[in-house]
Every structure is written in C-alpha cells, then in structure tokens.
Design a protein around this motif. Structure first.
Motif, mmCIF file in Angstrom:
data_model
loop_
_atom_site.group_PDB
_atom_site.id
_atom_site.type_symbol
_atom_site.label_atom_id
_atom_site.label_comp_id
_atom_site.label_asym_id
_atom_site.label_seq_id
_atom_site.Cartn_x
_atom_site.Cartn_y
_atom_site.Cartn_z
ATOM 1 N N ARG A 5 0.874 -1.183 0.000
ATOM 2 C CA ARG A 5 0.000 0.000 0.000
ATOM 3 C C ARG A 5 0.900 1.219 0.000
ATOM 4 O O ARG A 5 1.812 1.325 0.816
ATOM 5 C CB ARG A 5 -0.893 -0.004 1.218
ATOM 6 N N SER A 15 -6.345 0.132 6.660
ATOM 7 C CA SER A 15 -6.743 -1.100 7.341
ATOM 8 C C SER A 15 -5.960 -2.239 6.700
ATOM 9 O O SER A 15 -5.402 -2.097 5.611
ATOM 10 C CB SER A 15 -8.246 -1.338 7.219
ATOM 11 N N THR A 17 -5.408 -5.662 4.752
ATOM 12 C CA THR A 17 -6.090 -6.435 3.712
ATOM 13 C C THR A 17 -5.697 -7.905 3.786
ATOM 14 O O THR A 17 -6.116 -8.697 2.949
ATOM 15 C CB THR A 17 -5.786 -5.876 2.312
ATOM 16 N N PRO A 69 -7.022 -7.223 11.593
ATOM 17 C CA PRO A 69 -8.044 -7.013 10.567
ATOM 18 C C PRO A 69 -9.350 -6.538 11.200
ATOM 19 O O PRO A 69 -9.706 -6.939 12.304
ATOM 20 C CB PRO A 69 -8.217 -8.405 9.950
ATOM 21 N N PRO A 89 -4.663 -13.323 2.357
ATOM 22 C CA PRO A 89 -5.584 -12.275 1.895
ATOM 23 C C PRO A 89 -6.994 -12.493 2.438
ATOM 24 O O PRO A 89 -7.469 -13.622 2.521
ATOM 25 C CB PRO A 89 -5.574 -12.417 0.372
ATOM 26 N N GLY A 108 -11.065 -4.210 5.106
ATOM 27 C CA GLY A 108 -9.982 -5.045 4.597
ATOM 28 C C GLY A 108 -10.273 -5.675 3.253
ATOM 29 O O GLY A 108 -9.404 -5.829 2.425
ATOM 30 N N TRP A 109 -11.507 -6.054 3.042
ATOM 31 C CA TRP A 109 -11.972 -6.617 1.786
ATOM 32 C C TRP A 109 -13.308 -5.965 1.483
ATOM 33 O O TRP A 109 -14.143 -5.809 2.374
ATOM 34 C CB TRP A 109 -12.175 -8.131 1.905
ATOM 35 N N ALA A 160 -10.384 -1.421 -0.714
ATOM 36 C CA ALA A 160 -9.849 -2.317 0.307
ATOM 37 C C ALA A 160 -8.577 -1.692 0.855
ATOM 38 O O ALA A 160 -7.806 -1.072 0.125
ATOM 39 C CB ALA A 160 -9.556 -3.684 -0.291
ATOM 40 N N GLY A 161 -8.378 -1.792 2.139
ATOM 41 C CA GLY A 161 -7.183 -1.230 2.752
ATOM 42 C C GLY A 161 -7.356 0.180 3.269
ATOM 43 O O GLY A 161 -6.426 0.766 3.815
#
Length: 170
Positions: A5, A15, A17, A69, A89, A108-109, A160-161
C-alpha cells in the motif's frame, strides 16, 4: 501473500487487507516503514478506541499495540513509502468491534464496485443489537469526506485497505 500500500506524507487512513502471518504490532510496522524508505519515515500510528485517540509514537517503547483485521488505523509518515504486509488475503470483510458513537473500522476486503451503501449495510449488520450505522466518513487527501445514510448523496467508492469512521446510533 505479500500486499503493498502506498502511503503519502502526512496522515493515511488504512486497514489490513491480510490476516497477518504472525503478530503485527505498531512498533514493527514503524520499523518496516523506516526500512522501506529510510530512518524517520514512520512518525506515528493511531487508532480510535472508546471515543478517543490511542497512538504509538514510532521509536518510543510505550503504548505499542497489535494491528488486527477489521480495525482502522491512521499512520503518519514523513515521506512517501510503500507499506508491505504478509499474510492470508481477506476474502470477506473482517469483523468489527463496534460501540455506540464513532468507530474507526477497516473492512480489509470489499466487493468490486462497492460504495458507502455497502459499508452501511455491512457495518449495520455487525452492529446488530446495539444500533445502526447512520454516517460514514472516509479520510481522503487529508480531508474528511462524509456521507449520511438518510441522504442519498456522496456515495463514495470503497477501496480495500482504507479505514472509515462510522457512527453507530442506538
């Protein structure tokens, strides 16, 4: 799997992932960021807990905490850096620990093309029994970008993230 990232100078709302391969602490994340872009890159990692900021100042031994997470974090860096994390993941949104009031979460997702509407639904489902999510805020380019569930406007796209503030009302 290793994911990366990009972090920009200043504060970044992030966050995880991945589910980390081992324990991931703020101190270790600071060390990883400094290794990636030079000493002094990582300044501070913060989290929102019980309606107040709790932070780890990089290089100080006090107040180290694990990164997990589902939680959101803000990371302050002095210069651009790529943050690398290794783990499994996430294939579904991470569980959130929510309470009434403001919470900093990190799915995260997220599904492809998800918007703030998905975040309202997912977080409200996880807030069952305590309330519903009525507002969401993303931090983008150092500014707050809010949306209110009852007003169908500014349904920003989710990445995500990214970490988001969500407000749970009883």
């Amino acid at each position: 799997t290793t994911v990366t990232r990009s972090l920009s100078p200043g504060w970044n709302a992030v966050s995880l992932t991945v589910d980390p391969a081992g324990a991931l602490f703020a101190s270790g994340s600071c060390a990883d960021l400094n290794a990636a872009s030079g000493s002094g890159t990582a300044v501070e990692i913060g989290r929102w807990v019980a309606s107040e900021w709790d932070s780890y100042r990089c290089g100080v031994t006090a107040n180290d905490f694990p990164l997990v997470p589902g939680a959101g974090y803000v990371i302050r860096v002095a210069r651009s850096v790529t943050w690398s994390m290794t783990g499994k993941p996430l294939s579904a949104p991470a569980g959130y620990r929510l309470s009434v009031g403001w919470n900093l979460i990190g799915p995260g997702w997220v599904p492809t093309n998800a918007t703030a509407d998905w975040l309202f639904t997912d977080a409200t489902g996880q807030a069952a029994g305590i309330g519903q999510v009525t507002e969401a805020i993303r931090v983008r380019a150092g500014a707050y970008d809010p949306t209110i569930k009852a007003i169908n406007a500014n349904r920003f796209a989710l990445d995500a993230g990214t970490a988001f503030f969500v407000r749970v009302t009883p």
